[in-house]
Design a protein around this motif. Structure first.
Motif, PDB file in Angstrom:
ATOM      1  N   GLN A   1       0.812  -1.218   0.000  1.00  0.00           N
ATOM      2  CA  GLN A   1       0.000   0.000   0.000  1.00  0.00           C
ATOM      3  C   GLN A   1       0.849   1.274   0.000  1.00  0.00           C
ATOM      4  OE1 GLN A   1      -3.288  -0.061  -0.583  1.00  0.00           O
ATOM      5  NE2 GLN A   1      -2.967  -2.275  -0.806  1.00  0.00           N
ATOM      6  N   ILE A   2       2.013   1.236   0.612  1.00  0.00           N
ATOM      7  CA  ILE A   2       2.892   2.415   0.563  1.00  0.00           C
ATOM      8  C   ILE A   2       3.378   2.636  -0.863  1.00  0.00           C
ATOM      9  CG2 ILE A   2       5.151   3.312   1.296  1.00  0.00           C
ATOM     10  CD1 ILE A   2       4.530   1.956   4.063  1.00  0.00           C
ATOM     11  N   ILE A   3       3.715   1.550  -1.557  1.00  0.00           N
ATOM     12  CA  ILE A   3       4.119   1.669  -2.975  1.00  0.00           C
ATOM     13  C   ILE A   3       2.956   2.218  -3.801  1.00  0.00           C
ATOM     14  CG2 ILE A   3       4.729   0.344  -5.044  1.00  0.00           C
ATOM     15  CD1 ILE A   3       6.411  -1.477  -3.161  1.00  0.00           C
ATOM     16  N   LYS A   4       1.751   1.693  -3.529  1.00  0.00           N
ATOM     17  CA  LYS A   4       0.576   2.145  -4.282  1.00  0.00           C
ATOM     18  C   LYS A   4       0.308   3.637  -4.041  1.00  0.00           C
ATOM     19  CE  LYS A   4      -3.130  -0.564  -4.817  1.00  0.00           C
ATOM     20  NZ  LYS A   4      -4.429  -1.223  -4.535  1.00  0.00           N
ATOM     21  N   MET A   5       0.424   4.069  -2.781  1.00  0.00           N
ATOM     22  CA  MET A   5       0.225   5.483  -2.458  1.00  0.00           C
ATOM     23  C   MET A   5       1.258   6.357  -3.171  1.00  0.00           C
ATOM     24  SD  MET A   5       0.301   7.388   1.257  1.00  0.00           S
ATOM     25  CE  MET A   5       2.087   7.238   1.384  1.00  0.00           C
ATOM     26  N   HIS A   6       2.504   5.891  -3.176  1.00  0.00           N
ATOM     27  CA  HIS A   6       3.586   6.648  -3.818  1.00  0.00           C
ATOM     28  C   HIS A   6       3.366   6.747  -5.318  1.00  0.00           C
ATOM     29  CE1 HIS A   6       7.592   7.064  -5.699  1.00  0.00           C
ATOM     30  NE2 HIS A   6       7.826   7.885  -4.683  1.00  0.00           N
ATOM     31  N   ASP A   7       2.966   5.620  -5.927  1.00  0.00           N
ATOM     32  CA  ASP A   7       2.836   5.575  -7.395  1.00  0.00           C
ATOM     33  C   ASP A   7       1.529   6.178  -7.901  1.00  0.00           C
ATOM     34  OD1 ASP A   7       5.257   4.326  -7.420  1.00  0.00           O
ATOM     35  OD2 ASP A   7       4.485   2.311  -7.861  1.00  0.00           O
ATOM     36  N   LYS A   8       0.419   5.971  -7.132  1.00  0.00           N
ATOM     37  CA  LYS A   8      -0.902   6.327  -7.665  1.00  0.00           C
ATOM     38  C   LYS A   8      -1.661   7.352  -6.824  1.00  0.00           C
ATOM     39  CE  LYS A   8      -1.376   1.884 -10.008  1.00  0.00           C
ATOM     40  NZ  LYS A   8      -2.186   0.658 -10.169  1.00  0.00           N
TER      41      LYS A   8
ATOM     42  N   PRO B   1      -9.098   0.339   1.309  1.00  0.00           N
ATOM     43  CA  PRO B   1      -9.927   0.670   2.473  1.00  0.00           C
ATOM     44  C   PRO B   1      -9.581  -0.144   3.718  1.00  0.00           C
ATOM     45  CG  PRO B   1     -11.296   0.376   0.513  1.00  0.00           C
ATOM     46  CD  PRO B   1      -9.912  -0.039   0.133  1.00  0.00           C
ATOM     47  N   LEU B   2      -9.149  -1.376   3.525  1.00  0.00           N
ATOM     48  CA  LEU B   2      -8.849  -2.244   4.670  1.00  0.00           C
ATOM     49  C   LEU B   2      -7.352  -2.280   5.007  1.00  0.00           C
ATOM     50  CD1 LEU B   2     -11.290  -5.234   4.028  1.00  0.00           C
ATOM     51  CD2 LEU B   2     -11.465  -3.497   5.793  1.00  0.00           C
ATOM     52  N   PHE B   3      -6.608  -1.272   4.515  1.00  0.00           N
ATOM     53  CA  PHE B   3      -5.166  -1.279   4.775  1.00  0.00           C
ATOM     54  C   PHE B   3      -4.842  -1.369   6.265  1.00  0.00           C
ATOM     55  CE2 PHE B   3      -1.540   1.579   5.930  1.00  0.00           C
ATOM     56  CZ  PHE B   3      -0.549   0.625   5.754  1.00  0.00           C
ATOM     57  N   VAL B   4      -5.476  -0.522   7.069  1.00  0.00           N
ATOM     58  CA  VAL B   4      -5.128  -0.471   8.494  1.00  0.00           C
ATOM     59  C   VAL B   4      -5.418  -1.804   9.196  1.00  0.00           C
ATOM     60  CG1 VAL B   4      -5.600   0.622  10.718  1.00  0.00           C
ATOM     61  CG2 VAL B   4      -5.189   2.028   8.694  1.00  0.00           C
ATOM     62  N   PRO B   5      -6.633  -2.372   9.095  1.00  0.00           N
ATOM     63  CA  PRO B   5      -6.850  -3.660   9.776  1.00  0.00           C
ATOM     64  C   PRO B   5      -6.051  -4.828   9.191  1.00  0.00           C
ATOM     65  CG  PRO B   5      -8.829  -2.963   8.604  1.00  0.00           C
ATOM     66  CD  PRO B   5      -7.882  -1.813   8.567  1.00  0.00           C
ATOM     67  N   MET B   6      -5.529  -4.668   7.978  1.00  0.00           N
ATOM     68  CA  MET B   6      -4.646  -5.709   7.446  1.00  0.00           C
ATOM     69  C   MET B   6      -3.234  -5.574   8.005  1.00  0.00           C
ATOM     70  SD  MET B   6      -5.822  -5.973   3.457  1.00  0.00           S
ATOM     71  CE  MET B   6      -4.860  -7.411   3.008  1.00  0.00           C
TER      72      MET B   6
ATOM     73  N   ARG C   1      -5.800   6.017  -3.588  1.00  0.00           N
ATOM     74  CA  ARG C   1      -5.804   4.619  -4.056  1.00  0.00           C
ATOM     75  C   ARG C   1      -5.435   3.607  -2.964  1.00  0.00           C
ATOM     76  NH1 ARG C   1      -5.550   4.129  -9.582  1.00  0.00           N
ATOM     77  NH2 ARG C   1      -5.998   1.935  -9.141  1.00  0.00           N
ATOM     78  N   VAL C   2      -5.171   4.092  -1.754  1.00  0.00           N
ATOM     79  CA  VAL C   2      -4.851   3.165  -0.648  1.00  0.00           C
ATOM     80  C   VAL C   2      -6.078   2.315  -0.339  1.00  0.00           C
ATOM     81  CG1 VAL C   2      -4.246   3.032   1.800  1.00  0.00           C
ATOM     82  CG2 VAL C   2      -3.062   4.650   0.324  1.00  0.00           C
TER      83      VAL C   2
END
Length: 414
Positions: free
Chosen positions: A117-124, A131-136, A128-129
């Motif tokens: 998700q950090i890569i996704k946030m950086h790239d997109k 929704p369930l990033f935190v509980p994952m 685009r993060v």
């Protein structure tokens, strides 16, 4: 009055196999679960091998939709917990679920989700993060997901003490039941960190073995050792008060009788060279068990294969046992076969201790060919050993100076 605490179920997902039987049989046979990294192209990391799971299918333990909402470490933990519950034969319909708890930790938590998700946030961009990033990602969710899967309503917590997390979790669960706060607790650890940032991070610390040969990579106590090998998976044991287990006529696989937990107060990553921190934890575990070093027949060493750990742990065993007795106790590092499962290590190694006592067989330290002069004790090199013993210690040492030791007793009836 205090309760005796017994083991009535076990579950394991390891580089040697995805059940307790596969894991234990692999240990007995001296099988090496380490091989080339396949999860990603590790060429640039300088690290070639790891203890990866083989053919693990989370949908054997949970619906596919639920699995997709979990990071790997949570999937592994839930799988091990489901196995432990099934082995225990407990009927949750007839159990006071308010007194049924979960204490399962992770050293790092959802590292795959963090990386992705950090890569996704950086790239997109931040929108685009997932929704369930935190509980994952958060490390407590292995305990949370196990509680949800089993329906427990008692203590639900997660311990983070790096590579001591799984063993601390078992020790704290033991004390919780011993002093009457719970009847049943699922305890252990889970980890899933074989990814780019996990391997790169530990490689940057120069903590990992750079060997390209799986048979010469994880070689605890060997003079040629150069670091640990990353492993992944989970171990969960079901701890139960003896009275509760007897009342439901449960099969009993072992007893936990002592726990020691200390801090080195010394260094971020290195253990105290004189072994006093871990040594005191071993002494505390034996004292709580009401035993002397003479009665301990086996020590499952933390034994990572880093130069600093193995010599310091040798000193710790001498500190706890005394020079002469230390020479007589059988010690082995099952990390020689699984690699180092970080927060899950102490949990699968607790299962190794329970099975060793139950079957009268001590697993070996494979790959130990050139014994280091600073590590001159009996590490059961190469081949396992048939030996009946009544008590075993399980050592776990974590970055930050965390020392956790649990003491197990062979079950011989009430």
């Amino acid at each position: 009055m205090t309760n005796r605490v017994v083991i009535t179920g076990m579950g394991a997902v390891t580089p040697l196999g995805n059940t307790v039987d596969e894991f234990w049989n692999g240990l007995k046979e001296g099988k090496n679960g380490i091989g080339p990294i396949t999860k990603f192209d590790a060429t640039e990391t300088g690290i070639s091998v790891a203890g990866e799971l083989k053919d693990f299918d989370p949908t054997n333990y949970m619906p596919r939709k639920i699995a997709k909402r979990m990071d790997d470490f949570s999937k592994y933990g839930v799988a091990a917990a489901v196995q432990a519950v099934e082995m225990s034969g407990i009927d949750t319909e007839k159990t006071d679920m308010d007194r049924f708890g979960v204490i399962v930790g992770s050293g790092i938590g959802g590292l795959n989700a963090m990386q992705e998700q950090i890569i996704k946030m950086h790239d997109k961009g931040p929108q685009r993060v997932a929704p369930l990033f935190v509980p994952m990602a958060i490390g407590n969710m292995v305990a949370g997901n196990i509680s949800i899967a089993i329906g427990t309503k008692g203590i639900n917590t997660s311990i983070v003490t790096a590579c001591a997390s799984g063993n601390n979790s078992i020790g704290e669960a033991y004390r919780n039941i011993k002093h009457g706060y719970s009847d049943v607790i699922l305890a252990g650890g889970a980890e899933g960190t074989i990814d780019e940032i996990g391997i790169s991070g530990f490689a940057a610390l120069t903590a990992l073995s750079t060997s390209t040969d799986p048979d010469r990579a994880s070689i605890p106590f060997d003079k040629e050792r150069s670091g640990f090998v990353m492993g992944e998976g989970a171990g969960v044991v079901m701890l139960e008060s003896l009275d509760h287990a007897l009342e439901r006529n449960a099969a009993i696989y072992g007893e936990i009788v002592g726990y020691g937990s200390t801090g080195d107060g010394y260094h971020m990553t290195a253990p105290t060279p004189d072994g006093s921190g871990a040594g005191k934890a071993m002494i505390n575990a034996m004292q709580e068990a009401g035993i002397t070093p003479e009665t301990v027949g086996y020590v499952n060493a933390h034994g990572t294969g880093t130069p600093a750990n193995d010599s310091a742990e040798t000193m710790a065993i001498k500190y706890a046992f005394g020079e002469e007795l230390a020479k007589n106790v059988a010690i082995s590092s099952t990390k020689s076969m699984t690699g180092h499962l970080l927060g899950a290590a102490g949990a699968i190694e607790a299962i190794a201790c329970i099975k060793a006592l139950q079957e009268g067989f001590l697993p070996p330290t494979i790959g130990l060919e050139v014994q280091d002069e600073a590590c001159e004790l009996d590490y059961v090199p190469g081949v396992g050993r048939k030996t009946e013993t009544k008590y075993a210690l399980n050592n776990s040492l974590g970055f930050g100076g965390h020392n956790a030791v649990t003491c197990f007793k062979k079950w011989e009836g009430k």
